[in-house]
Design an enzyme around this catalytic site. Structure first.
Site, PDB file in Angstrom:
ATOM      1  N   HIS A  96       0.820  -1.218   0.000  1.00  8.16           N
ATOM      2  CA  HIS A  96       0.000   0.000   0.000  1.00  8.16           C
ATOM      3  C   HIS A  96       0.848   1.259   0.000  1.00  8.16           C
ATOM      4  O   HIS A  96       1.458   1.607   1.006  1.00  8.16           O
ATOM      5  CB  HIS A  96      -0.924   0.012   1.215  1.00  8.16           C
ATOM      6  CG  HIS A  96      -2.038   0.999   1.097  1.00  8.16           C
ATOM      7  ND1 HIS A  96      -3.243   0.694   0.490  1.00  8.16           N
ATOM      8  CD2 HIS A  96      -2.128   2.295   1.469  1.00  8.16           C
ATOM      9  CE1 HIS A  96      -4.023   1.751   0.510  1.00  8.16           C
ATOM     10  NE2 HIS A  96      -3.379   2.750   1.095  1.00  8.16           N
ATOM     11  N   ASP A  98       0.482   5.434  -1.231  1.00 13.22           N
ATOM     12  CA  ASP A  98      -0.552   6.427  -1.549  1.00 13.22           C
ATOM     13  C   ASP A  98      -0.069   7.539  -2.473  1.00 13.22           C
ATOM     14  O   ASP A  98      -0.617   8.642  -2.436  1.00 13.22           O
ATOM     15  CB  ASP A  98      -1.087   7.043  -0.244  1.00 13.22           C
ATOM     16  CG  ASP A  98      -2.310   6.297   0.275  1.00 13.22           C
ATOM     17  OD1 ASP A  98      -3.219   6.029  -0.528  1.00 13.22           O
ATOM     18  OD2 ASP A  98      -2.356   5.982   1.483  1.00 13.22           O
ATOM     19  N   GLU A 209      -9.053   1.322  -2.453  1.00 16.70           N
ATOM     20  CA  GLU A 209      -9.048   1.286  -0.988  1.00 16.70           C
ATOM     21  C   GLU A 209     -10.431   1.543  -0.381  1.00 16.70           C
ATOM     22  O   GLU A 209     -10.644   2.511   0.324  1.00 16.70           O
ATOM     23  CB  GLU A 209      -8.042   2.282  -0.418  1.00 16.70           C
ATOM     24  CG  GLU A 209      -7.737   2.018   1.052  1.00 16.70           C
ATOM     25  CD  GLU A 209      -6.737   2.998   1.618  1.00 16.70           C
ATOM     26  OE1 GLU A 209      -6.260   3.879   0.891  1.00 16.70           O
ATOM     27  OE2 GLU A 209      -6.442   2.881   2.827  1.00 16.70           O
ATOM     28  N   HIS A 236     -13.154   1.483   3.710  1.00 17.33           N
ATOM     29  CA  HIS A 236     -12.162   2.397   4.268  1.00 17.33           C
ATOM     30  C   HIS A 236     -12.626   2.676   5.698  1.00 17.33           C
ATOM     31  O   HIS A 236     -13.059   1.734   6.376  1.00 17.33           O
ATOM     32  CB  HIS A 236     -11.996   3.661   3.389  1.00 17.33           C
ATOM     33  CG  HIS A 236     -10.792   4.454   3.782  1.00 17.33           C
ATOM     34  ND1 HIS A 236     -10.883   5.700   4.358  1.00 17.33           N
ATOM     35  CD2 HIS A 236      -9.466   4.159   3.725  1.00 17.33           C
ATOM     36  CE1 HIS A 236      -9.650   6.135   4.635  1.00 17.33           C
ATOM     37  NE2 HIS A 236      -8.773   5.220   4.257  1.00 17.33           N
ATOM     38  N   HIS A 281      -8.663  -2.035   7.370  1.00 18.45           N
ATOM     39  CA  HIS A 281      -9.755  -1.068   7.611  1.00 18.45           C
ATOM     40  C   HIS A 281     -11.095  -1.710   7.977  1.00 18.45           C
ATOM     41  O   HIS A 281     -12.020  -1.011   8.345  1.00 18.45           O
ATOM     42  CB  HIS A 281      -9.997  -0.144   6.405  1.00 18.45           C
ATOM     43  CG  HIS A 281      -8.974   0.931   6.217  1.00 18.45           C
ATOM     44  ND1 HIS A 281      -8.926   2.041   7.027  1.00 18.45           N
ATOM     45  CD2 HIS A 281      -7.978   1.070   5.305  1.00 18.45           C
ATOM     46  CE1 HIS A 281      -7.928   2.826   6.600  1.00 18.45           C
ATOM     47  NE2 HIS A 281      -7.338   2.257   5.578  1.00 18.45           N
ATOM     48  N   HIS A 302      -2.372  -3.227   4.495  1.00 20.82           N
ATOM     49  CA  HIS A 302      -1.601  -2.307   5.352  1.00 20.82           C
ATOM     50  C   HIS A 302      -2.199  -2.277   6.760  1.00 20.82           C
ATOM     51  O   HIS A 302      -2.967  -1.395   7.108  1.00 20.82           O
ATOM     52  CB  HIS A 302      -1.491  -0.906   4.733  1.00 20.82           C
ATOM     53  CG  HIS A 302      -2.786  -0.196   4.432  1.00 20.82           C
ATOM     54  ND1 HIS A 302      -3.807  -0.769   3.715  1.00 20.82           N
ATOM     55  CD2 HIS A 302      -3.203   1.061   4.745  1.00 20.82           C
ATOM     56  CE1 HIS A 302      -4.806   0.115   3.610  1.00 20.82           C
ATOM     57  NE2 HIS A 302      -4.473   1.222   4.234  1.00 20.82           N
ATOM     58  N   ASP A 375       2.130   2.064   3.739  1.00 16.84           N
ATOM     59  CA  ASP A 375       1.217   3.224   3.766  1.00 16.84           C
ATOM     60  C   ASP A 375       1.980   4.532   3.488  1.00 16.84           C
ATOM     61  O   ASP A 375       1.456   5.618   3.738  1.00 16.84           O
ATOM     62  CB  ASP A 375       0.467   3.313   5.113  1.00 16.84           C
ATOM     63  CG  ASP A 375      -0.966   3.801   4.974  1.00 16.84           C
ATOM     64  OD1 ASP A 375      -1.361   4.228   3.871  1.00 16.84           O
ATOM     65  OD2 ASP A 375      -1.695   3.777   5.984  1.00 16.84           O
TER      66      ASP A 375
HETATM   67 ZN    ZN Z   1      -5.581   3.000   4.567  1.00 12.91          ZN
END
Ligand code: ZN
Ligand code: NAG
Ligand code: NAG
Length: 451
Positions: A96, A98, A209, A236, A281, A302, A375
């Site tokens: 993961h 971003d 995500e 999420h 999540h 993650h 992350d």
């Molecule tokens: Zn996340």
């Protein structure tokens, strides 16, 4: 040692061979014969012994082209030397990252022309640092935020722009991957990842995500998959039509008590398509039900360990214990998150505390069920010693110094994820061969299509 000595003819075999040959030739003097034989075998044995010692204990100091079996042999004393050696053959595959949302909101307005990944980027990820960190692939999160029922309405029906925004993030990720063809290679499956790494490239995978990004529609999942999306996180930080989230703070009230009926159908379709089910999540109930129900192996892209640091985003031991057990004996990999607030109390996150999460997950679920999902670019606070994508070798060195073996670390860096990926691809092939049809279930709260 017995296998090695078996490669040499035994003394009695040698005698009988010699004896047989001698029957047809001139008899040498017996004493001379015995001396030559013992000197020859003595020399051969000594040379073989020296060869074995070099092979087994000094292999890492040999030039690369002489090393024969990379996972057998010497263990370098210096942990960083060992880590870099392992990562050369088994680079990091991060679950993961971003970067796309940084390009959306970090001042670029999704204008890929204005992004220079060869220079120092403002957050944690750019090409020089990816190379320094020995990265072989990562999932580009095509995340867009969830608002939950307060904005989207009780039944999440007022959210049509989420699909547009997700398409924009897929576009940004793909355009950046295409912009650097010498560095990145777009990947949709484990085979693509392996060939990217074999060619010295960094595999670029896509991860959505949160199922809120599906606009309540399983047909949107199919089209994301067609665009190359490899995983969908079931939630999420908000609940959605498919599943309950764990939120960010304890005590989030459940909506479905785990998966909704549509959520089970979503998993069926993900299994059929070979899209990985991602449980980061999600609420514990969602995770337990999905792990139990999915025919294909699942991931936490993650997430860290709740027993090490007690926040809802981390995976509790009772869920870790279900990996590889239960009805489906579902295989899984938990890819450890580096975000400081998931790793340790404020100010205390370090490479050592991240290693504690890795070791805890390994102690409950097994070392073959841990991976890395940093992350990076999606978090503000980072652990001391793991500040950006150039620092992964420090984590590998830390675990090496705690006694992790090379092959175990090669699983952590990416091998475990590839096993899960290939497992999900196998289930997908089997379901297609068995003629399992696409899911046409409509979300029952929709009123725009009469059903
Ligand atoms: Zn996340
Ligand atoms: C995109 O970025 C490039 C390079 O910074 C710039 O020249 C161009 O004007 C930008 N385009 C838009 C539409 O902002
Ligand atoms: C696991 O699956 C079985 C079989 O479908 C079901 O009977 C059981 O209730 C499930 N358990 C959980 C915790 O979801």
């Amino acid at each position: 040692m017995s296998e090695q000595t078996a490669l040499l003819p035994s003394t009695s075999d040698a005698n009988s061979y010699d004896g047989g040959a001698n029957n047809h030739t001139t008899e040498p003097l017996p004493a001379f014969n015995i001396t030559v034989r013992s000197v020859t075998w003595g020399l051969l044995t000594a040379l073989t012994g020296i060869g074995l010692v070099v092979f087994l204990f000094f292999q890492d100091s040999l030039p690369d082209n002489i090393k024969m079996l990379p996972w057998i042999g010497g263990e370098p004393k210096d942990p960083m030397t060992a880590a870099l050696g392992i990562l050369e053959k088994a680079p990091i595959i991060d679950g993961h990252i971003d970067l796309p949302i940084l390009i959306r909101y970090g001042g670029y307005a999704n204008n890929v022309s204005g992004v220079d990944l060869n220079s120092k980027m403002p957050a944690h990820v750019d090409i020089p640092r990816l190379r320094k960190g020995r990265v072989g692939g990562f999932f580009w999160s095509v995340y867009v935020g969830c608002a939950g029922s307060e904005v989207e309405g009780e039944y999440f029906l007022q959210a049509s722009w989420r699909v547009r925004d997700t398409l924009e993030q897929i576009d940004v990720a793909k355009l950046l991957i295409e912009k650097y063809p010498d560095t990145f290679h777009f990947a949709r499956n484990a085979g693509d990842v392996r060939s990217a790494i074999a060619n010295g490239k960094i595999a670029g995978l896509l991860g959505v995500e949160g199922a809120h990004q599906l606009g309540n529609s399983i047909s949107v999942l199919r089209q994301y998959q067609a665009l190359g999306v490899s995983y969908v996180t079931l939630t999420h930080t908000c609940h959605n039509a498919f599943a309950d989230s764990c939120g960010m703070t304890p005590g989030k009230e459940p909506l479905h008590n785990g998966l909704s009926a549509l959520g089970f159908s979503l998993i069926d379709e993900m299994n059929r398509l070979g899209v990985l089910v991602d449980l980061s999540h999600t609420s514990d109930a969602t995770a337990i039900q999905a792990l139990n129900y999915s025919k294909a192996p699942v991931i936490w892209s993650h997430s860290s360990a709740r027993a090490v640091h007690n926040v809802p985003r981390n995976v509790p031991d009772d869920v870790l214990r279900l990996i590889g057990a239960g009805v489906g004996q579902t295989d899984a990999v938990v890819m450890v998150n580096f975000a400081s607030y998931f790793v340790a109390p404020e100010g205390l996150a370090t490479v050592e505390t991240v290693a504690n999460h890795v070791e805890h997950i390994a102690s409950i679920a097994g070392k073959e069920h841990v991976g890395i999902g940093s992350d990076f670019d999606g978090i503000e606070a980072v652990p001391a010693g793991l500040e950006d994508v150039s620092k992964y070798p420090a984590l590998i060195a830390e675990l090496y110094s705690r006694g992790w073996k090379k092959y175990e670390l090669a699983g952590l860096t990416g091998g475990n994820l590839l096993r899960i990926f290939e497992g999900a691809e196998k289930i997908s092939r089997e379901m297609k061969v068995a003629g399992v049809q696409p899911i046409y279930d409509l979300y029952d709260k929709r009123t725009d299509i009469p059903h």
